[in-house]
Design a protein around this motif. Structure first.
Motif, PDB file in Angstrom:
ATOM      1  N   THR A 114       0.819  -1.203   0.000  1.00 17.88           N
ATOM      2  CA  THR A 114       0.000   0.000   0.000  1.00 17.88           C
ATOM      3  C   THR A 114       0.863   1.268   0.000  1.00 17.88           C
ATOM      4  OG1 THR A 114      -1.734  -1.162   1.222  1.00 17.88           O
ATOM      5  CG2 THR A 114      -1.811   1.244   1.246  1.00 17.88           C
ATOM      6  N   CYS A 118      -2.071   4.440  -3.854  1.00 18.38           N
ATOM      7  CA  CYS A 118      -2.603   3.179  -4.366  1.00 18.38           C
ATOM      8  C   CYS A 118      -2.926   2.207  -3.236  1.00 18.38           C
ATOM      9  CB  CYS A 118      -1.610   2.511  -5.316  1.00 18.38           C
ATOM     10  SG  CYS A 118      -1.417   3.369  -6.879  1.00 18.38           S
ATOM     11  N   LEU A 119      -4.058   1.538  -3.380  1.00 16.73           N
ATOM     12  CA  LEU A 119      -4.476   0.515  -2.429  1.00 16.73           C
ATOM     13  C   LEU A 119      -4.698  -0.801  -3.163  1.00 16.73           C
ATOM     14  CD1 LEU A 119      -7.183   2.470  -0.390  1.00 16.73           C
ATOM     15  CD2 LEU A 119      -4.824   2.006   0.298  1.00 16.73           C
ATOM     16  N   ALA A 142      -6.409   5.376  -4.290  1.00 12.22           N
ATOM     17  CA  ALA A 142      -7.071   5.461  -2.990  1.00 12.22           C
ATOM     18  C   ALA A 142      -8.166   6.522  -2.975  1.00 12.22           C
ATOM     19  CB  ALA A 142      -6.040   5.757  -1.906  1.00 12.22           C
TER      20      ALA A 142
END
Length: 382
Positions: A114, A118-119, A142
């Motif tokens: 993570t 960005c996830l 995200a």
């Protein structure tokens, strides 16, 4: 700092299945496989971020590399939570063989993936048959969570993407299997020719690694050269023993027969490509050129086509320099081995004439590693 060339199996050259070489070859091919899939994902999803692939080590116990469309990054166990048993998400993915949606951000491996932008959205195990290869992970921005309909569409699309990745990996393993079969067949036919081919893979791989950055070829070029180099003389299996093993020099007719190993080799490679279904493999042209042109010289004095200059691909020029070095420094039925000093002097004399000067200079610059490699092969009877 250069990585060491692929090692030779110390047990038996005929049983040398260099898993590290093929694993490296696959890893360096994956960015080109992921790139079109990521482009498709970008078209379908409103706010995608990227595809990533977590590649497992040979023991299937930890993440060895993180790979995306831009390249691959080896993972250090010292600073990274990369063991499978450290991640509930990855353990369950493998055990249940199904995707993990919205993985827990408290999971140490997921937390490591993570970033601020960005996830991880979904994690899917990749398998080749029953053997796990790694995990395909889709990351999203995200700040732009996906709605339910888009996420459901993604879950429908993801298994097809995984199948495409595995199919491409299968093609690479198929190519490696074909090359290994041909190489081992040559080892059975003539021990010296076979051992020469194994040594050449180490020398050519080292030289290719030295040159790949300067030519903008990416880090999969050297493993590819190391993989293909042992097949350069495959046509010698079609040469009669009385010529192949003859002590002393050839007469004109015998020399012509011996030189025919190049065209015989090209024909064998074409047959191998057809029989193993490799016609569409984008990596096969390098193998063809290595077998067909490894006796061509830059000044046009080589054979069988008398090619000159840039008409001889870089991969083949690398093989030619490595081939001459090995031929000079090892015993043959018609000659005693030259010293390493004598071999380097001869390469320098040929540089800029028959041989590519850049290749010779790079080869000479790696003298310390080449000498170490030469001693390694001598110590193991290869």
């Amino acid at each position: 700092m250069h990585q060491p060339p692929p090692e030779v199996d110390t047990l038996s050259p005929i049983d040398n299945i260099n898993t590290r070489l093929v694993d490296s070859f696959v890893q360096r091919s994956l960015p080109d496989i992921l790139a079109p899939l990521q482009a498709t994902l970008t078209l379908r999803m409103t706010h995608p971020c990227r595809l990533a692939l977590l590649w497992l080590d040979a023991q299937k116990t930890r993440i060895a590399s993180r790979i995306d469309a831009n390249g691959h990054e080896p993972i250090s166990a010292e600073n990274t939570p990369c063991r499978i048993d450290e991640s509930v998400t990855l353990r369950e993915c493998l055990a249940q063989d199904r995707p993990a949606r919205q993985p827990d951000l408290k999971d140490p491996v997921i937390a490591w993936l993570t970033s601020d932008t960005c996830l991880p959205l979904v994690c899917l195990p990749l398998r080749r048959g029953k053997s796990p290869l790694g995990f395909l992970v889709i990351m999203h921005r995200a700040s732009h969570p996906l709605n339910e309909a888009t996420e459901n569409e993604l879950m429908t699309w993801l298994p097809m993407a995984a199948s495409l990745v595995v199919r491409e990996i299968d093609a690479i393993f198929g190519l490696f299997g074909a090359v290994r079969f041909a190489r081992d067949f040559t080892l059975m036919r003539d021990t010296e020719t076979g051992q020469h081919q194994l040594r050449l893979g180490g020398y050519a791989g080292l030289l290719a690694e030295r040159l790949q950055s300067a030519h903008g070829l990416g880090d999969r070029f050297a493993p590819e050269i190391a993989l293909y180099a042992p097949l350069h003389d495959i046509g010698k299996i079609g040469i009669p023993d009385e010529i192949l093993l003859k002590p002393g020099s050839f007469d004109a007719s015998e020399r012509e027969t011996m030189q025919a190993h190049v065209t015989k080799g090209s024909a064998l490679i074409d047959r191998l490509i057809d029989d193993f279904g490799l016609t569409e493999n984008p990596r096969i042209d390098t193998l063809r050129s290595i077998v067909a042109f490894h006796h061509e010289y830059l000044d046009g004095s080589g054979y069988p086509e008398g090619r000159m200059g840039d008409d001889i691909p870089l991969a083949t020029r690398i093989i030619t320099v490595s081939d001459i070095f090995d031929a000079l420094t090892n015993v043959r039925a018609y000659k005693k081995p030259w010293s390493i000093d004598e071999a380097f002097d001869q390469l320098r004399k040929m540089a800029g004439k028959q041989l590519d000067k850049e290749c010779v200079d790079a080869f000479v610059s790696e003298r310390k590693q080449l000498t170490s490699l030469w001693n390694h092969y001598a110590a193991h009877g290869v």
